[in-house]
Design a protein around this motif. Structure first.
Motif, PDB file in Angstrom:
ATOM      1  N   SER A  69      47.836 -51.448  40.259  1.00 62.27           N
ATOM      2  CA  SER A  69      47.631 -52.476  41.283  1.00 62.27           C
ATOM      3  C   SER A  69      48.783 -52.643  42.266  1.00 62.27           C
ATOM      4  CB  SER A  69      47.355 -53.824  40.617  1.00 62.27           C
ATOM      5  OG  SER A  69      46.177 -53.730  39.861  1.00 62.27           O
ATOM      6  N   HIS A  70      49.763 -51.730  42.237  1.00 61.21           N
ATOM      7  CA  HIS A  70      50.887 -51.858  43.183  1.00 61.21           C
ATOM      8  C   HIS A  70      51.563 -50.499  43.280  1.00 61.21           C
ATOM      9  CE1 HIS A  70      54.046 -54.702  44.977  1.00 61.21           C
ATOM     10  NE2 HIS A  70      54.636 -53.519  45.024  1.00 61.21           N
ATOM     11  N   HIS A  71      51.300 -49.810  44.382  1.00 58.05           N
ATOM     12  CA  HIS A  71      51.795 -48.436  44.527  1.00 58.05           C
ATOM     13  C   HIS A  71      52.237 -48.216  45.972  1.00 58.05           C
ATOM     14  CE1 HIS A  71      51.842 -44.018  44.313  1.00 58.05           C
ATOM     15  NE2 HIS A  71      51.155 -44.042  45.425  1.00 58.05           N
ATOM     16  N   HIS A  72      53.265 -47.389  46.152  1.00 57.87           N
ATOM     17  CA  HIS A  72      53.720 -47.129  47.527  1.00 57.87           C
ATOM     18  C   HIS A  72      53.692 -45.654  47.940  1.00 57.87           C
ATOM     19  CE1 HIS A  72      55.259 -51.210  48.454  1.00 57.87           C
ATOM     20  NE2 HIS A  72      55.576 -51.251  47.174  1.00 57.87           N
ATOM     21  N   VAL A  73      54.436 -44.815  47.213  1.00 61.96           N
ATOM     22  CA  VAL A  73      54.715 -43.462  47.733  1.00 61.96           C
ATOM     23  C   VAL A  73      54.559 -42.392  46.661  1.00 61.96           C
ATOM     24  CG1 VAL A  73      56.315 -44.159  49.556  1.00 61.96           C
ATOM     25  CG2 VAL A  73      57.159 -43.851  47.205  1.00 61.96           C
ATOM     26  N   HIS A 123      47.128 -49.139  47.124  1.00 61.26           N
ATOM     27  CA  HIS A 123      48.177 -48.444  47.883  1.00 61.26           C
ATOM     28  C   HIS A 123      48.722 -49.390  48.944  1.00 61.26           C
ATOM     29  CE1 HIS A 123      49.985 -44.674  49.679  1.00 61.26           C
ATOM     30  NE2 HIS A 123      50.162 -45.569  50.635  1.00 61.26           N
ATOM     31  N   LEU A 124      49.981 -49.803  48.773  1.00 63.77           N
ATOM     32  CA  LEU A 124      50.621 -50.680  49.754  1.00 63.77           C
ATOM     33  C   LEU A 124      51.259 -49.781  50.803  1.00 63.77           C
ATOM     34  CD1 LEU A 124      52.050 -53.045  47.062  1.00 63.77           C
ATOM     35  CD2 LEU A 124      50.157 -53.550  48.586  1.00 63.77           C
ATOM     36  N   ALA A 125      50.623 -49.746  51.952  1.00 63.27           N
ATOM     37  CA  ALA A 125      50.980 -48.752  52.967  1.00 63.27           C
ATOM     38  C   ALA A 125      52.316 -49.069  53.618  1.00 63.27           C
ATOM     39  CB  ALA A 125      49.889 -48.705  54.025  1.00 63.27           C
ATOM     40  N   MET A 250      50.951 -59.544  48.406  1.00 61.08           N
ATOM     41  CA  MET A 250      52.216 -59.919  49.038  1.00 61.08           C
ATOM     42  C   MET A 250      53.352 -59.845  48.020  1.00 61.08           C
ATOM     43  SD  MET A 250      52.791 -63.467  51.126  1.00 61.08           S
ATOM     44  CE  MET A 250      54.167 -63.671  52.251  1.00 61.08           C
ATOM     45  N   HIS A 251      54.363 -59.006  48.301  1.00 62.29           N
ATOM     46  CA  HIS A 251      55.573 -59.039  47.473  1.00 62.29           C
ATOM     47  C   HIS A 251      56.128 -60.455  47.572  1.00 62.29           C
ATOM     48  CE1 HIS A 251      55.386 -54.723  48.395  1.00 62.29           C
ATOM     49  NE2 HIS A 251      56.181 -54.517  47.379  1.00 62.29           N
ATOM     50  N   LEU A 252      56.551 -61.035  46.444  1.00 58.92           N
ATOM     51  CA  LEU A 252      57.046 -62.407  46.529  1.00 58.92           C
ATOM     52  C   LEU A 252      57.982 -62.727  45.372  1.00 58.92           C
ATOM     53  CD1 LEU A 252      56.121 -64.179  48.889  1.00 58.92           C
ATOM     54  CD2 LEU A 252      54.743 -65.479  47.303  1.00 58.92           C
ATOM     55  N   GLY A 287      52.960 -59.846  44.351  1.00 54.96           N
ATOM     56  CA  GLY A 287      53.596 -58.746  43.627  1.00 54.96           C
ATOM     57  C   GLY A 287      54.944 -59.212  43.116  1.00 54.96           C
ATOM     58  N   HIS A 288      55.273 -58.926  41.864  1.00 58.35           N
ATOM     59  CA  HIS A 288      56.544 -59.222  41.192  1.00 58.35           C
ATOM     60  C   HIS A 288      56.591 -60.654  40.642  1.00 58.35           C
ATOM     61  CE1 HIS A 288      58.207 -55.329  42.293  1.00 58.35           C
ATOM     62  NE2 HIS A 288      57.642 -55.516  43.472  1.00 58.35           N
ATOM     63  N   GLY A 289      56.730 -61.661  41.491  1.00 57.65           N
ATOM     64  CA  GLY A 289      56.742 -63.042  41.012  1.00 57.65           C
ATOM     65  C   GLY A 289      57.712 -63.270  39.867  1.00 57.65           C
ATOM     66  N   ILE A 338      52.724 -50.011  38.872  1.00 54.14           N
ATOM     67  CA  ILE A 338      53.898 -49.160  38.589  1.00 54.14           C
ATOM     68  C   ILE A 338      54.923 -49.294  39.714  1.00 54.14           C
ATOM     69  CG2 ILE A 338      54.661 -46.803  38.085  1.00 54.14           C
ATOM     70  CD1 ILE A 338      51.825 -46.148  37.197  1.00 54.14           C
ATOM     71  N   ASP A 339      54.485 -49.689  40.908  1.00 48.30           N
ATOM     72  CA  ASP A 339      55.359 -49.795  42.084  1.00 48.30           C
ATOM     73  C   ASP A 339      55.865 -48.404  42.469  1.00 48.30           C
ATOM     74  OD1 ASP A 339      56.652 -50.985  44.202  1.00 48.30           O
ATOM     75  OD2 ASP A 339      57.790 -52.403  43.022  1.00 48.30           O
ATOM     76  N   GLU A 340      57.089 -48.297  42.974  1.00 49.41           N
ATOM     77  CA  GLU A 340      57.562 -47.010  43.489  1.00 49.41           C
ATOM     78  C   GLU A 340      57.506 -45.922  42.421  1.00 49.41           C
ATOM     79  OE1 GLU A 340      59.164 -46.331  46.600  1.00 49.41           O
ATOM     80  OE2 GLU A 340      58.952 -48.338  47.429  1.00 49.41           O
TER      81      GLU A 340
HETATM   82 ZN    ZN Z   1      56.289 -52.878  46.077  1.00 46.98          ZN
END
Ligand code: ZN
Length: 498
Positions: A69-73, A123-125, A250-252, A287-289, A338-340
């Motif tokens: 649920s949270h991916h970038h690159v 995918h967080l573009a 939203m990253h927060l 995201g994160h919190g 997983i994020d980055e």
């Molecule tokens: Zn992120």
């Protein structure tokens, strides 16, 4: 009609927010035109549909496809030469990375995600706020997902301020020596406004891509973080989300510095301020919190906001540990990302599940800790509900899309596994990507015998290796600029945490 019966010794139909796991022993799923048409015992479904071909068998555990649920690159920052660091410095260190072709980059992480059983990714573009930037970078990423046969919720990032620091970037830029100060000042003033980003990056992209690839591509929004968005941008994005009924991610409150920033921006702090602007609601996932207190958690619960928990990233970037048990105790829906890159610097969702389960085991006999069912829910249905796909994925109930993973039960067991072990425990504690045998998306095989069938890993890795070899233009300048900004930021934040 295109039909198929998928058989499994243990069939996990769904894991729910309350931690309950719906399992059918010797179960089967009837797949019809890419959707789950029926679920039940393998014997009965085969008897009712004697001419439908079968797939799988009693030696497999079947799960709903996992949701990252949270991916970038694709290529990780480590692979590109940037070590893990505090987030505030790390984002500036990323400015020295070599450019990577967005199509190939997406294939790299997509291959890893599929092999670990992920069928849907949020995918967080990258933010496209350069009016002169390539117009087709988003298309390249989406084409890669279409070619992989993966499902993607593509979150369009919006940023309209504070690109270099949480606040006060103009003074830091002015302190840099020429020509970097002039270059950066020009760069900052040349960015597209939030309205322009929404028009080109979201509305136009949505027209081109939403519902494409047989419905496997959906478009949604990501106001990137509080400090990165003016109040006006937040209201514009929230209005677009409301009008189109699309979720926002939203990253927060990822770091302690972000918490301080929120309190400087508004007396009510980060979440209170967003509440005043009407941003908090069931369409929002934060995201994160990590840096939340009890009143923040109460507000999130009251407004129906979801959390995307990113435990690897929070550890690697020195952000801290999100109070997951307190989120769960309030019934706040929690997804997993997983994020980055994960702990092993890759996209292993099964390892992220293990981390999420184990890192919150608070000491004591009767302490509240996550159950294996809750963690599976985070990695499936809860994640799905943070995307426009909602309940159509993340479970194998009739009507859902036939996105599923067959795990080799024999390899999962190893030398021996007691029959007493619930299947959710076996998956959370023991499953590894090398146990993933088959992955279906929309009833189509995308991973077979542990190998991705849609895209050749050898070809992708070969092409990346070739393109990344040797120096790239502007490298020395980028490294020098990044180093100066990192040092300036270090001084800027020195007194923030008292
Ligand atoms: Zn992120």
């Amino acid at each position: 009609m295109n039909e198929l019966i998928v058989i499994a010794g243990k069939l996990v139909v769904a894991a729910d927010q309350d931690g309950s796991v719906d399992v059918v022993d010797d179960g089967a799923v009837l797949v019809s035109n890419g959707a789950v048409a029926a679920v039940g015992s393998a014997r009965e479904l085969r008897a009712e549909h004697p001419y439908v071909p079968t797939f799988g068998g009693p030696g497999f555990v079947a799960l709903p496809g996992l949701v990252d649920s949270h991916h970038h690159v694709g290529l990780t920052p480590t692979q590109l030469g940037v070590p893990s660091e505090s987030l505030e410095l790390w984002t500036l260190m990323l400015m020295q990375c070599a450019p990577v072709d967005p199509y190939l980059d997406t294939l790299v992480s997509g291959l890893e995600l599929l092999r670990s059983g992920v069928t849907t990714v949020q995918h967080l573009a990258s933010v496209r706020d350069d009016p002169a930037g390539p117009a087709d970078a988003d298309d390249a990423v989406l084409r890669a997902y279409a070619d992989l046969g993966m499902r993607v919720s593509y979150s369009v990032g919006i940023v309209d301020q504070n690109r270099l620091l949480l606040d006060g970037e103009q003074s830091i830029v002015a302190d840099l020596p020429a020509p970097y100060n002039q270059e950066l000042a020009a760069w900052l003033t040349g960015r597209a406004s939030a309205a322009e980003q929404l028009a080109r990056g979201y509305h136009e992209l949505r027209k081109r891509w939403d519902g494409e690839a047989g419905g496997r591509i959906r478009i949604q929004l990501a106001p990137t973080n509080l400090h990165w968005c003016s109040d006006e941008a937040l209201q514009l994005v929230t209005a677009a989300s409301e009008a189109d009924g699309v979720p926002m991610h939203m990253h927060l409150l990822e770091t302690a510095y972000q918490r301080v920033y929120g309190l400087r921006r508004s007396k009510r702090g980060t979440l209170g301020h967003l509440d005043d602007l009407g941003v908090l609601g069931p369409r929002l996932t934060i995201g994160h919190g990590v840096h939340v207190d009890d009143s923040d958690l109460d507000l999130l619960a009251e407004r129906g906001v979801s959390l995307c928990h990113n435990p690897s990233s929070n550890l690697r970037l020195k952000s801290g540990t999100a109070p997951l048990n307190r989120y769960l105790a309030r019934g706040i829906p929690v997804a997993l990302g997983i994020d980055e890159a994960g702990l092993a610097d890759d996209r292993d969702m099964l390892l992220e599940i293990k981390l999420a389960y184990n890192v919150h085991r608070a000491p004591g006999i009767d302490t509240r800790v996550p159950t294996t069912g809750e963690v599976l829910a985070m990695a499936t249905g809860n994640g799905a509900r943070t995307t426009p796909f909602g309940n159509a994925v993340g479970n194998l109930r009739p009507g859902a899309r036939a996105d599923l993973v067959l795990v080799d039960a024999h390899r999962l067991a190893g030398a021996h596994l007691s029959e007493r072990v619930p299947v959710a425990d076996a998956i959370v504690h023991r499953a590894k990507p090398e146990h993933v045998h088959t992955v279906l998306v929309d009833g189509e095989v995308v991973v077979e015998n542990g190998r991705v069938r849609t895209v050749s890993e050898e070809d992708v890795f070969g092409e990346i290796a070739e393109r990344m070899a040797g120096p790239w233009p502007g490298r020395e300048d980028a490294e020098r600029r990044s180093r100066m900004l990192v040092e300036a930021a270090r001084r800027h934040y020195a007194s923030w945490l008292g």
